[in-house]
Design a protein around this motif. Structure first.
Motif, mmCIF file in Angstrom:
data_model
loop_
_atom_site.group_PDB
_atom_site.id
_atom_site.type_symbol
_atom_site.label_atom_id
_atom_site.label_comp_id
_atom_site.label_asym_id
_atom_site.label_seq_id
_atom_site.Cartn_x
_atom_site.Cartn_y
_atom_site.Cartn_z
ATOM 1 N N THR A 144 -4.374 -1.817 -2.605
ATOM 2 C CA THR A 144 -3.164 -2.457 -3.118
ATOM 3 C C THR A 144 -3.494 -3.087 -4.475
ATOM 4 O OG1 THR A 144 -3.665 -4.609 -2.160
ATOM 5 C CG2 THR A 144 -2.469 -3.027 -0.743
ATOM 6 N N PRO A 145 -2.482 -3.497 -5.247
ATOM 7 C CA PRO A 145 -2.786 -4.216 -6.492
ATOM 8 C C PRO A 145 -3.650 -5.456 -6.246
ATOM 9 C CG PRO A 145 -0.523 -3.478 -6.528
ATOM 10 C CD PRO A 145 -1.047 -3.192 -5.134
ATOM 11 N N LYS A 190 1.741 2.161 -9.664
ATOM 12 C CA LYS A 190 3.008 1.839 -10.316
ATOM 13 C C LYS A 190 3.929 3.064 -10.389
ATOM 14 C CE LYS A 190 2.398 -0.671 -14.085
ATOM 15 N NZ LYS A 190 1.776 -1.382 -15.211
ATOM 16 N N ILE A 191 3.352 4.214 -10.631
ATOM 17 C CA ILE A 191 4.142 5.455 -10.676
ATOM 18 C C ILE A 191 4.703 5.756 -9.299
ATOM 19 C CG2 ILE A 191 3.971 7.969 -10.943
ATOM 20 C CD1 ILE A 191 1.928 7.332 -13.265
ATOM 21 N N LEU A 192 3.871 5.657 -8.274
ATOM 22 C CA LEU A 192 4.344 5.889 -6.898
ATOM 23 C C LEU A 192 5.403 4.865 -6.506
ATOM 24 C CD1 LEU A 192 0.977 6.723 -5.100
ATOM 25 C CD2 LEU A 192 2.863 8.308 -5.578
ATOM 26 N N ARG A 193 5.251 3.666 -6.966
ATOM 27 C CA ARG A 193 6.183 2.580 -6.631
ATOM 28 C C ARG A 193 7.592 2.876 -7.161
ATOM 29 N NH1 ARG A 193 8.942 -0.532 -4.117
ATOM 30 N NH2 ARG A 193 9.052 -2.749 -4.464
ATOM 31 N N ARG A 199 0.869 -1.179 0.000
ATOM 32 C CA ARG A 199 0.000 0.000 0.000
ATOM 33 C C ARG A 199 0.903 1.225 0.000
ATOM 34 N NH1 ARG A 199 -4.973 -0.540 1.014
ATOM 35 N NH2 ARG A 199 -4.670 -2.308 2.406
ATOM 36 N N LEU A 200 0.820 2.023 -1.058
ATOM 37 C CA LEU A 200 1.717 3.161 -1.208
ATOM 38 C C LEU A 200 1.079 4.491 -0.865
ATOM 39 C CD1 LEU A 200 3.434 2.137 -4.549
ATOM 40 C CD2 LEU A 200 4.343 1.931 -2.234
ATOM 41 N N ASP A 201 -0.223 4.545 -0.867
ATOM 42 C CA ASP A 201 -0.932 5.795 -0.628
ATOM 43 C C ASP A 201 -2.074 5.499 0.334
ATOM 44 O OD1 ASP A 201 -1.446 8.482 -0.923
ATOM 45 O OD2 ASP A 201 -2.232 8.329 -2.962
ATOM 46 N N GLU A 202 -2.120 6.227 1.443
ATOM 47 C CA GLU A 202 -3.149 6.000 2.461
ATOM 48 C C GLU A 202 -4.544 6.009 1.832
ATOM 49 O OE1 GLU A 202 -4.572 4.937 6.004
ATOM 50 O OE2 GLU A 202 -2.440 5.250 5.600
ATOM 51 N N ARG A 248 -7.954 0.782 -13.518
ATOM 52 C CA ARG A 248 -6.726 0.797 -14.317
ATOM 53 C C ARG A 248 -5.921 2.039 -13.959
ATOM 54 N NH1 ARG A 248 -5.738 2.274 -20.511
ATOM 55 N NH2 ARG A 248 -3.603 1.533 -20.645
ATOM 56 N N THR A 249 -6.599 3.166 -13.845
ATOM 57 C CA THR A 249 -5.938 4.411 -13.457
ATOM 58 C C THR A 249 -5.320 4.280 -12.073
ATOM 59 O OG1 THR A 249 -7.498 5.670 -14.799
ATOM 60 C CG2 THR A 249 -6.315 6.889 -13.096
ATOM 61 N N LYS A 250 -6.014 3.629 -11.151
ATOM 62 C CA LYS A 250 -5.496 3.447 -9.791
ATOM 63 C C LYS A 250 -4.254 2.555 -9.793
ATOM 64 C CE LYS A 250 -10.085 3.912 -7.756
ATOM 65 N NZ LYS A 250 -9.981 5.036 -6.872
ATOM 66 N N VAL A 251 -4.267 1.504 -10.591
ATOM 67 C CA VAL A 251 -3.104 0.618 -10.661
ATOM 68 C C VAL A 251 -1.933 1.365 -11.293
ATOM 69 C CG1 VAL A 251 -2.184 -1.533 -11.651
ATOM 70 C CG2 VAL A 251 -4.505 -1.482 -10.704
ATOM 71 N N ARG A 252 -2.199 2.151 -12.320
ATOM 72 C CA ARG A 252 -1.134 2.945 -12.957
ATOM 73 C C ARG A 252 -0.539 3.944 -11.970
ATOM 74 N NH1 ARG A 252 -2.359 3.898 -19.208
ATOM 75 N NH2 ARG A 252 -0.143 4.234 -19.100
ATOM 76 N N LYS A 253 -1.406 4.585 -11.172
ATOM 77 C CA LYS A 253 -0.927 5.522 -10.157
ATOM 78 C C LYS A 253 -0.039 4.791 -9.160
ATOM 79 C CE LYS A 253 -2.474 8.487 -6.390
ATOM 80 N NZ LYS A 253 -3.598 8.856 -5.551
#
Length: 171
Positions: free
Chosen positions: A43-44, A166-169, A36-39, A159-164
């Motif tokens: 998660t994926p 991945k960017i944060l990751r 979990r990268l963003d409160e 899809r947008t949430k998963v992409r976000k």
């Protein structure tokens, strides 16, 4: 809300959006699926489990009605304004599965959903009253709308949430 000119156009859109969504998982490592990268964000694993849960639930609504039983919407013991427990059940249903297994199941459920839709008469799919479960709220939506809000729409937004994620990751 997006409208469709035919059953074939609807099925094509489901497949297109499902493919775009699931391709986002190609480069996510198994060991990162629960990160979990963003409160407050899923998660994926949770994003995919959510999609699997709704795809399975749509099929359950249909199966329950075909068996002559009354469908409890959205799920037994769950009210529309209390979706948290339902989502937690979706996560629990996938607990312990690998991303590869979940991706395989996702593709199978998308195929099952599209085959079911292809088997429906246009009147059942596009006209209000096609299924009793689709009349379960005051909106009395046709079946296609219920399927759309639980497939195409979340496939796009998640899809947008998963992409976000991945960017944060990688940041």
């Amino acid at each position: 809300m997006q409208e469709y000119t035919s059953k074939e156009a609807f099925i094509t859109e489901i497949r297109k959006r499902a493919d775009l969504f699931i391709k986002e998982y190609q480069d996510i490592k198994e060991e990162d699926k629960d990160l979990r990268l963003d409160e407050g964000e899923r998660t994926p694993f949770e994003n995919l489990a959510y999609q699997l849960g709704w795809l399975a639930l749509i099929q359950d609504w249909e199966k329950t009605e075909r068996e002559g039983q009354t469908v409890e919407m959205p799920a037994p013991g769950i009210k529309w304004n209390q979706m948290g427990p339902l989502h937690e059940q979706f996560y629990a249903d996938q607990e312990g599965k690998s991303l590869a297994d979940m991706i395989t199941l996702f593709n199978q459920l998308v195929d099952t959903t599209c085959q079911w839709l292809a088997s429906l008469d246009d009147e059942v799919l596009f006209q209000p009253g096609g299924r009793k479960w689709a009349q379960s709220t005051s909106s009395n939506w046709p079946v296609w709308k219920w399927v759309h809000i639980n497939t195409v729409a979340p496939f796009k937004s998640f899809r947008t949430k998963v992409r976000k994620w991945k960017i944060l990751r990688t940041a």
